[in-house]
Design an enzyme around this catalytic site. Structure first.
Site, PDB file in Angstrom:
ATOM      1  N   LYS A  49     -13.001  24.384  -7.758  1.00 13.02           N
ATOM      2  CA  LYS A  49     -12.168  23.902  -8.866  1.00 13.02           C
ATOM      3  C   LYS A  49     -10.953  24.592  -8.933  1.00 13.02           C
ATOM      4  O   LYS A  49      -9.888  24.208  -9.088  1.00 13.02           O
ATOM      5  CB  LYS A  49     -12.964  23.914 -10.395  1.00 13.02           C
ATOM      6  CG  LYS A  49     -12.166  23.387 -11.364  1.00 13.02           C
ATOM      7  CD  LYS A  49     -13.247  23.645 -12.499  1.00 13.02           C
ATOM      8  CE  LYS A  49     -12.483  23.079 -14.000  1.00 13.02           C
ATOM      9  NZ  LYS A  49     -12.899  23.515 -15.116  1.00 13.02           N
ATOM     10  N   GLN A  50     -11.110  26.018  -8.811  1.00 17.23           N
ATOM     11  CA  GLN A  50     -10.049  26.822  -9.148  1.00 17.23           C
ATOM     12  C   GLN A  50     -10.063  28.382  -8.533  1.00 17.23           C
ATOM     13  O   GLN A  50     -11.002  28.309  -7.978  1.00 17.23           O
ATOM     14  CB  GLN A  50      -9.851  26.990 -10.826  1.00 17.23           C
ATOM     15  CG  GLN A  50     -11.075  27.829 -11.399  1.00 17.23           C
ATOM     16  CD  GLN A  50     -10.810  27.913 -12.823  1.00 17.23           C
ATOM     17  OE1 GLN A  50     -11.617  27.001 -13.653  1.00 17.23           O
ATOM     18  NE2 GLN A  50     -10.142  28.806 -13.380  1.00 17.23           N
TER      19      GLN A  50
ATOM     20  N   GLU B 138     -15.979  26.802 -11.576  1.00 13.42           N
ATOM     21  CA  GLU B 138     -17.148  26.176 -12.451  1.00 13.42           C
ATOM     22  C   GLU B 138     -17.815  25.197 -11.587  1.00 13.42           C
ATOM     23  O   GLU B 138     -19.025  24.618 -12.172  1.00 13.42           O
ATOM     24  CB  GLU B 138     -16.725  25.650 -13.613  1.00 13.42           C
ATOM     25  CG  GLU B 138     -16.386  26.780 -14.460  1.00 13.42           C
ATOM     26  CD  GLU B 138     -15.394  26.329 -15.974  1.00 13.42           C
ATOM     27  OE1 GLU B 138     -15.079  25.008 -15.746  1.00 13.42           O
ATOM     28  OE2 GLU B 138     -15.589  27.046 -17.038  1.00 13.42           O
TER      29      GLU B 138
ATOM     30  N   TRP C  63     -11.358  33.319 -21.987  1.00  7.95           N
ATOM     31  CA  TRP C  63     -10.894  34.250 -21.257  1.00  7.95           C
ATOM     32  C   TRP C  63      -9.491  34.279 -20.949  1.00  7.95           C
ATOM     33  O   TRP C  63      -8.794  34.981 -20.420  1.00  7.95           O
ATOM     34  CB  TRP C  63     -11.851  34.352 -19.877  1.00  7.95           C
ATOM     35  CG  TRP C  63     -11.738  33.485 -19.022  1.00  7.95           C
ATOM     36  CD1 TRP C  63     -11.545  32.196 -19.117  1.00  7.95           C
ATOM     37  CD2 TRP C  63     -11.304  33.663 -17.454  1.00  7.95           C
ATOM     38  NE1 TRP C  63     -11.531  31.336 -18.003  1.00  7.95           N
ATOM     39  CE2 TRP C  63     -11.427  32.266 -16.924  1.00  7.95           C
ATOM     40  CE3 TRP C  63     -11.401  34.667 -16.767  1.00  7.95           C
ATOM     41  CZ2 TRP C  63     -11.268  31.998 -15.620  1.00  7.95           C
ATOM     42  CZ3 TRP C  63     -10.945  34.443 -15.399  1.00  7.95           C
ATOM     43  CH2 TRP C  63     -10.874  33.238 -14.902  1.00  7.95           C
ATOM     44  N   ASP C  64      -8.812  32.822 -21.074  1.00  4.33           N
ATOM     45  CA  ASP C  64      -7.502  32.520 -20.940  1.00  4.33           C
ATOM     46  C   ASP C  64      -6.791  33.623 -21.717  1.00  4.33           C
ATOM     47  O   ASP C  64      -5.770  34.189 -21.218  1.00  4.33           O
ATOM     48  CB  ASP C  64      -7.167  31.232 -21.732  1.00  4.33           C
ATOM     49  CG  ASP C  64      -8.059  30.197 -20.987  1.00  4.33           C
ATOM     50  OD1 ASP C  64      -9.325  30.228 -20.803  1.00  4.33           O
ATOM     51  OD2 ASP C  64      -7.418  29.124 -20.687  1.00  4.33           O
TER      52      ASP C  64
END
Lengths: 769, 769
Positions: free
Chosen positions: A609-610, A498, A358-359
Site C-alpha cells: 500500500k505504501q 497495512e 503517527w502522521d
C-alpha cells in the site's frame, strides 16, 4: 487581468498578488466539496470549511470544528464534532433568494489568499426574472482572536431595487457525515436558542456523551457605502434549532450594501460560562470593527509567514503548492493548547474523526520542530498528557509500559474501532488498532527528535524521557523471546504497509522498537549522570529496576533484525509471496495493481500500500549503507501502489538520497499537489496533513539536505534539482531565527547577529551577519 | 402516447384516462410552487402540498395542514399551522442523492388523477456521473382513513447497482411562510422525536399558544418486484427536530425497488393520546397494506364523483377545469367535523391563514347544499358553534347581536388584524375587520339558503334561526336612525369592493342587512306558528321582546335603499367620484386601470376591485327588474378590475342573466382556469376556493338555470351556450339523488323511482324513472 484586479478596489487592495492566491474560477457545483476543504480556514482554535455564506447550495458540507470538541454518541468512535453553522446568511428580495445557485452566476471567482488567511469571492448573479446582483465577500477566522470568525458580504443590486430581507442564522441542526445516511450522526444537543443583547443570535449546545458546553453567537450589521447603518428593523425568532435574526434594509439600484457577520464560539474547555464569553467577545469585536480586526489578523499572518515561508526559485507551481501546504499546516494547530493535536485531515473535514495518528510525529512534527517550536512542544506534550491512557491501553492489551493508540482524540483512548462498517453496510473486523503498534515507536521518535532539534532539554526531563522509558518498557514486553534462536521477535504486527496484516517481525517495527529501547536507555544513562534528581524521580515514579533495564538491553540487542545490508524482507515470509512488479500507471500517473493480483487479498501478493522498508530507511539512515538503501528503494518502489498519501513524500526523500532525482521530483509533486489538485479525489473529506508535512520535509530536509547531527549541529547536504536556482527559508535554531539560503552546492545562513555554526557538505561554517 | 400510457403498466392500470388528469409535463423548477398548490391533496382531515417526496428541490414549500390546528404566536393572526413534513424520503447511493434536481430529469411527467385522488409521477434521472435511475411514484391521502397519507416510490437503477441508502424522515423544523423571511413564523413546538415500534419515526408537537398536541408518525417498507422485504438494516436516529430512520437495501441493475411510506397525523382535538393513536393507525395500515388502502380510497372517490361530477359536452378544456375545481372543493372540507370550515385558499397554501371568509357562504356553500348536504350542514353548524364569539365581537364593537368576524379560524374571534405589514416592512392600518360588516349578512344568507335548498328544518330550528335572529339584532343595532330623513342608515362600512372604504350606505350592505332582518322576522313568525316550543326557547334564550322585534321591523322597513330601479349608486357619493371606463386589457385579458387613475388611491376614482352592486343583484334577483340589472351590469362591468378571484364568476352569472353570453363565457373561463392555469399568478399561495365554488355555480345555477323557488320547488331556466350540447350532473334533493340532464331548452331528471316535481321554463314536470 490578474485575479486580484477582478475584485473591487477595496478588496483588491487587501489581497496578495496572484502568486499567493489559490483560485476557483467559474462555478462548478461538482467541485464544491473539494473546494470546501481547500478553502477551509483555521484559526488555531477552530476550522471552518469554505462553504458559501449565502447558502442555497445543493452540494455542500458546511462545517465548523473546534479543537478538542469530540463526541462519540452512536458513531464508531469519538470524533471532532460538527458544531452549529454560524456562517449562514439568507438573503431574499421579494420572496426570491439571492444566492449562488438561485440564478446564473457570472464571472465567478473565489480565491484563498494564503498570504493573509483570507477567503474572497465575487460573482454577478442573474436571477430567472432578470434581476442582477453583484456579490463580493471576504471571510476570515481571526488569528488575533481565534475563537472569532467573520465575513463581509457586499451586495449590489445592479438593475433593480427594493427591500432586502436578511436572516442572520446559526443553524444548530447539524450532524457529522451529513451526506452519508449510514454514518450520519448527531454529536451535540441544543440547550439554548436565544437572542443576544443588544442584537444577534446565540445557540448553546453540549456534547451528547460528556456534556461539554459550547456557545455560538453571531451578530450582523448592514451599512451603506458611507458607513451608515441601514438596518430598518431587526427581530429575533428561534425556529427550533435554527437561531434566526431577521433584518431588512432598503436597496437602491447600483448602491452597495455591506453586510458584516461576526461570530464567536467558546467552549466549556476554556470558560465556565461560554454564553457570557461569547457575548463579551462579540461586543469587543463590534467595538473594534471589521477593519481593525482584519488588520490585526493580517499582522499575525505577516509574522507567521516571516517565519514559515519557503521560497523556491525555479518552479512557480510547486512554490504555490508548497505555500498552500505550509499555510494549512501553520493555520491548523492550537497555539497554546497542549490538549489538542492535528488530525490526519487537519481541521478541514470529518474523515478520521479529527484524530491524531503517527502522521503527527513522523510527517508533520518536523515542520513545527524547526519553524514553530512552541507549537511542536504542544504537540509532543499532548502525548505526555495522555501517557496515563497509553499505560492503561498497554495493560488492557496484556503489555507493560505505554502503548499509544493508533487513533487519538481528546481522552487518549484507542479510537480506532475494532469493528467498522463499509459504505455498503457490511461490517468488518478492523485490526489496525490490534496490530499496528509502530505508532508507539513514532511517539517516542517524535519526542526524541523534538528535543534533539529544538534542544528543549526541559521537555525531555519533564516529559520526554518518561515517554521514552514507558514506550521502551512496552516494546520489551511486546517482544517474545524465542529460545530456539536465542532472539526476541515481535509477532503479529502490521507495519506501515497495512495490506499485510498481521505478520511477524516486520523490519520496520522491529527496527523502531529496538531504536526506542536503545534511545530510552541512552537518554536515561545520560540523565543519570547529568541530572541525577530527574533520574531519581523517574526511577521512583516508574518503579524502574536495574534488572528491568537489563532485560530491555537484552531484548534490544537480541531483537530479530533480519539483515543489515542487502535486500531487506519486509516481514517474515514476504519474499515467499507471489511476486510481480508494477508495469501500468493510470492517467494520473498512479501505479496500477498488476493484473494477476487484482482479485487477490493483501496477503496473497507482494504489492504494498505504501512506503514501509523505504520509510524505515528514511528514518534510520545510519543503519544502512547507501547501496542497501538503493537496492531496497528500487525493489520496493516497483511494488508500491501509494494508496496512502503518506507514501509519496517518503519516496521523494529516499529517491533523492539514492540519486533517483527524476522520480524524486515526481513524488514531490504528487505529495505537494495532493489537495490543491485533488489528486486522490478525496480532498472533499479534508486536507492531508501528512502530505503537507511530508512536502515541507522533501524541500528542506530533502533538497536542501538539512538535518541535525548526533552532536546537535546543524548540517546541510543540499542537492537542489536542476531547475531550482535558490531556496530560501527560515527556521528557529535554539531560539534564534535563521535565514537560510540554499543555492546549488551552497548554503548560507543569516542569524541577525548570532553566530551559529553549521556544516555544508562536511565543511564548517558560521552564520553571516 | 397518452399520459397514462407513459407510466409503468402497474400505475397505468390505476390511472383514469387523460381527460381526468392534470399534467405537468417536463420539469421546470420555476413552476414548482404553483404545482405544489395544484397538486395538493386533501383527505378531509388534512391537506398536503404536492412537493416531491425525494426532496432535494430548491424551490419548494412543502406543507401539511391539519384541519383545526391553528396557532398565532408571533404572526398577525392565528393561522393554519404547517405541521411536520412526513413526506420526505432521502435516497442516496454512494454519497450521491437520487432526486429530481440532482441530475437531469428526463421524460418527466407528473399527473393529478382527479378521478381517483392520486398524484403520480415518473422520470428518469441522469446523474452527473452517468448513473440513470427511473423514479415512479404514486401518492394519496386516504379518504378511507383521512388522518393517513402515503406514497409508493418505485426506484429502478437502470445502469448501475449497489447499496441504496434511505432516510425515512419526519422534519419538524418547519415554519409558516418559509420563503418570506419577514413573515416566517414557527407555530409548533417539538415535544418528542422518537422511534415507533416495531419500526418508524414519530414526532410529537404542540401548538405554541394553546398547547394543542399533535402526533406525526411514518413507517417505510422496501420491497422488490416479488414483494420480498429488501431492508437490510434499519436504525432510528433523532437529529434534533428531524426524526430519521436509516434503511438500506441492495439495488440490482434494472430491478425495481418499491418503497412505501405510510404516515398518520393525529391531534389532541380528537384523541387524548395522539401518539398511541398514530401507532395504532399505522399498525392497522401496515396490516391492510398499500393496495388495500388504495382500493378503499378509490372506492371513496368513486362514490364522491358519482354525486359530484358535472359532465359538459362541448368544451373539453372547461370540463377538465370544472372537474379540477370540483375535485379540490369536495376533497377539502372535513366530512364530520363542524368545528372546521374551508379556508379561502382551501387547505392548499398558507395565504389568509386557512381562515373562513364570506367566500364560504356565498361561493362555496351552494355546491355543498346541492351535492353534499352533510358537509354543508357542517359548514353552517361551524358558524353556529362560534355564535358566542360573534356575540362577544358585536359587544366589543359596541353593537348588539352577533357580528361575525371577517376572518374566522378555530376560536371564532376576529383574525383579521388591525395592523398589517407590507412585504417592504411598512405597516398599515387594515380596516377590513372594522368596516367590512357584510360578512355577517353572508353568514345569515348561508344558513337560510342551506335550509331552503336542503329542507333541513331541524338545522333551522336548532341553530339557523338563532343565527338569523342574532345577526338581525346586530343589523338593527348597526343601523343609525336619521330623524331628518326618517330613515335608517348604515354608515362607515365597506362593501365587497374594498377599494372604497369606509363609505356610507353601500347598496350591497344595506340591502343584505334589510334582507337579514326581514328573513329573521319572517322565519320567527313561521316558527311561532308552526313550532311554538322552538320559538319559546329562542324567545327566552335571546331575551326577545315584541318591542325589539318591532324595532327591527321599523329599521328594516326604513333602511335607506337608494333606488329600486335604474342605475344604483354603490354608496353615497360614488357617482361624484372622478369617472372613467376601462379601455385597456393586458395580455391575459385582464382589464387595466385607466391611465388617469394609476397614481390615485381608491377613494379618488370610480374603479372597483370586484363585483359589488353586480353581486347584490345576483343575490337578490327579485328586487330588481331585468332592465335595472342590465343597466347596472353594463355600467359596473366597465368599471371593475376583477382584482379579486371572487369577481369573475359573479360576472358570468349576471352576464348570463342579462343576456351578455359572450362576456359571460369569458368570465366563466377566467373563473374556471384561475388555478389550473395560474391566471392570477398567485396559485403558489393556495387554491381559490371562491372561484371553485363560483365556477360550479356558473354551470349549474347559471347555464343550467337551477334554483329553488320560494315555495321550495326545484326550477330550471336553462340557457346553455351554443357550443354545449348537454350538461349532466347530480344533486341530492330532499335526500334523493337526482340525475339531471340539461340539453338546449330542456331539462330531464331521473330520480331512481322517486317522483320529484320540478319546473322547466315555467312548465311543471315530474322526474323520470
Amino acid at each position: 487581468m490578474s485575479y486580484r484586479q477582478r475584485f473591487s478596489p477595496e478588496i483588491a487592495a487587501l489581497l496578495a498578488d496572484d502568486a499567493w492566491l489559490v483560485a476557483e474560477e467559474g462555478y462548478d457545483p461538482a467541485q464544491n466539496l473539494a473546494y470546501e476543504s481547500i478553502f477551509g480556514l483555521a484559526s488555531g482554535a477552530m476550522g471552518n470549511r469554505g462553504s458559501h455564506e449565502e447558502g442555497g447550495i445543493r452540494k455542500t458540507l458546511p462545517a465548523n470544528y473546534v479543537h478538542g470538541v469530540f463526541d462519540q454518541s452512536e458513531a464508531f468512535m469519538r470524533e471532532l464534532c460538527n458544531t452549529p453553522d454560524w456562517t449562514k446568511l439568507r438573503l431574499c428580495h421579494a420572496c426570491e433568494p439571492i444566492s449562488l445557485e438561485d440564478g446564473e452566476p457570472r464571472d465567478y471567482l473565489r480565491v484563498l489568499d494564503m498570504r493573509h488567511g483570507l477567503l474572497a469571492k465575487r460573482y454577478v448573479n442573474r436571477a430567472a426574472d432578470g434581476r442582477e446582483t453583484r456579490i463580493e465577500s471576504l471571510k476570515f477566522l481571526s488569528r488575533a482572536h481565534p475563537r472569532c470568525g467573520m465575513f463581509r458580504l457586499c451586495l449590489t443590486p445592479l438593475n433593480y431595487e427594493g427591500v432586502l430581507e436578511l436572516e442572520n442564522l446559526i443553524d444548530a441542526a447539524v450532524t457529522n457525515f451529513m451526506d452519508m445516511p449510514r454514518f450520519r450522526v448527531r454529536h451535540l444537543e441544543t440547550t439554548e436558542v436565544s437572542a443576544l443583547m443588544p442584537d444577534g443570535c446565540y445557540v448553546g449546545s453540549k456534547t451528547r456523551d460528556f456534556g461539554l458546553p459550547l456557545g455560538t453567537g453571531a451578530r450582523v450589521t448592514v451599512r451603506d457605502a458611507c458607513g451608515a447603518d441601514r438596518v430598518k428593523s431587526r427581530r429575533f425568532r428561534p425556529f427550533g434549532e435554527l437561531a434566526c435574526e431577521f433584518l431588512d434594509a432598503d436597496m437602491t439600484r447600483g448602491d452597495t450594501l455591506t453586510i458584516e457577520k461576526f461570530a464567536c464560539i467558546c467552549t466549556g474547555r476554556d470558560f465556565d460560562d461560554p454564553r457570557a464569553q461569547v457575548a463579551r467577545e462579540l461586543e469587543a469585536l463590534a467595538l473594534r470593527g471589521f477593519d481593525a480586526e482584519l488588520a490585526a489578523h493580517i499582522a499575525r499572518y505577516d509574522a507567521l509567514w516571516a517565519m514559515a515561508d519557503v521560497e523556491i526559485d525555479g518552479d512557480d507551481a510547486l512554490q504555490h503548492a508548497l505555500r498552500f501546504n505550509i499555510f494549512q499546516l501553520m493555520s491548523t494547530p492550537a497555539q497554546d493548547d497542549p490538549h489538542t493535536n492535528i488530525g490526519a485531515k487537519m481541521i478541514h473535514g470529518e474523515e478520521y474523526g479529527g484524530h491524531a495518528f503517527w502522521d503527527t510525529e513522523l510527517f508533520v512534527l518536523p515542520f513545527f520542530d524547526y519553524v514553530f517550536p512552541g507549537v511542536a512542544r504542544n504537540l509532543v506534550t499532548y502525548r505526555y498528557l495522555l501517557l496515563d491512557k497509553a499505560l492503561e491501553n498497554a495493560e488492557k492489551n496484556g503489555y507493560r509500559g505505554a502503548k499509544y493508540p493508533w487513533e487519538s482524540a481528546d481522552t487518549g483512548e484507542e479510537e480506532c474501532p475494532a469493528w467498522t462498517v463499509c459504505p455498503d453496510g457490511s461490517c468488518y473486523r478492523c485490526y489496525v488498532a490490534d496490530y499496528e503498534h509502530h505508532v508507539t515507536a513514532a511517539v517516542a521518535y517524535g519526542a526524541q527528535h523534538y528535543a534533539h532539534i529544538t534542544g528543549d532539554e526541559a521537555f525531555m526531563d519533564e516529559m520526554g524521557l518518561e515517554i521514552l522509558l514507558q514506550t521502551a518498557r512496552f516494546w520489551a514486553s511486546r517482544a517474545v523471546y524465542k529460545p530456539e534462536y536465542d532472539r526476541y521477535e515481535i509477532l503479529r504486527v502490521t507495519g506501515p504497509d497495512e495490506w499485510h496484516e498481521p505478520v511477524d517481525n516486520t523490519a520496520y517495527t522491529n527496527h523502531l522498537a529496538r531504536w526506542n529501547i536503545d534511545c530510552a536507555l541512552d537518554r536515561l544513562a545520560r540523565c543519570r549522570q547529568e541530572k541525577p534528581e530527574v533520574c531519581a524521580r523517574l526511577w521512583a515514579a516508574l518503579g524502574l529496576t536495574e534488572a528491568e533495564l537489563m532485560e530491555w538491553k537484552t531484548c534490544a540487542s537480541k531483537l530479530y533484525i533480519k539483515t543489515r545490508q542487502g535486500l531487506i524482507e519486509q516481514f517474515d515470509g514476504y519474499f515467499d509471496l507471489p511476486d510481480a512488479v508494477i508495469t501500468e500507471w493510470d492517467a494520473c500517473g498512479m501505479p496500477r495493481m498488476p493484473a494477476i493480483f487484482r482479485e487477490k487479498r493483501g496477503m496473497q501478493h507482494c504489492i504494498l500500500k505504501q512506503a514501509d522498508v523505504v520509510m524505515l530507511m528514511f528514518l534510520m539512515p545510519y543503519v544502512y549503507d547507501m547501496e542497501t538503501q538503493r537496492i531496497n528503494y528500487d525493489y520496493y518502489e516497483q511494488r508500491t501502489l501509494h494508496r496512502s498519501s503518506l507514501s509519496p513524500s517518503i519516496h521523494c526523500l529516499m529517491g533523492l538520497r539514492v540519486g533517483d532525482a527524476k522520480r524524486a521530483y515526481a513524488y514531490l509533486e504528487r505529495s505537494a499537489y495532493v489537495d490543491i489538485r485533488n489528486n486522490q479525489g478525496n480532498t472533499r473529506e479534508g486536507l492531508h496533513a501528512a502530505s503537507a508535512g511530508g512536502t515541507w520535509q522533501c524541500v528542506t530536509l530533502g533538497y536542501c539536505g538539512m538535518s541535525v547531527d548526533d552532536s546537535g549541529e546543524l548540517v546541510f547536504t543540499p542537492h537542489l534539482p536542476a531547475r531550482w536556482t535558490r531556496v530560501r527559508y527560515r527556521i528557529v535554531w535554539r531560539g534564534t531565527p535563521l535565514h537560510i539560503t540554499v543555492t546549488p552546492g551552497d548554503v548560507r545562513i543569516r542569524a541577525n547577529g548570532a553566530l551559529v555554526p553549521y556544516r555544508v557538505n562536511g565543511e564548517s561554517r558560521v552564520s553571516e551577519w
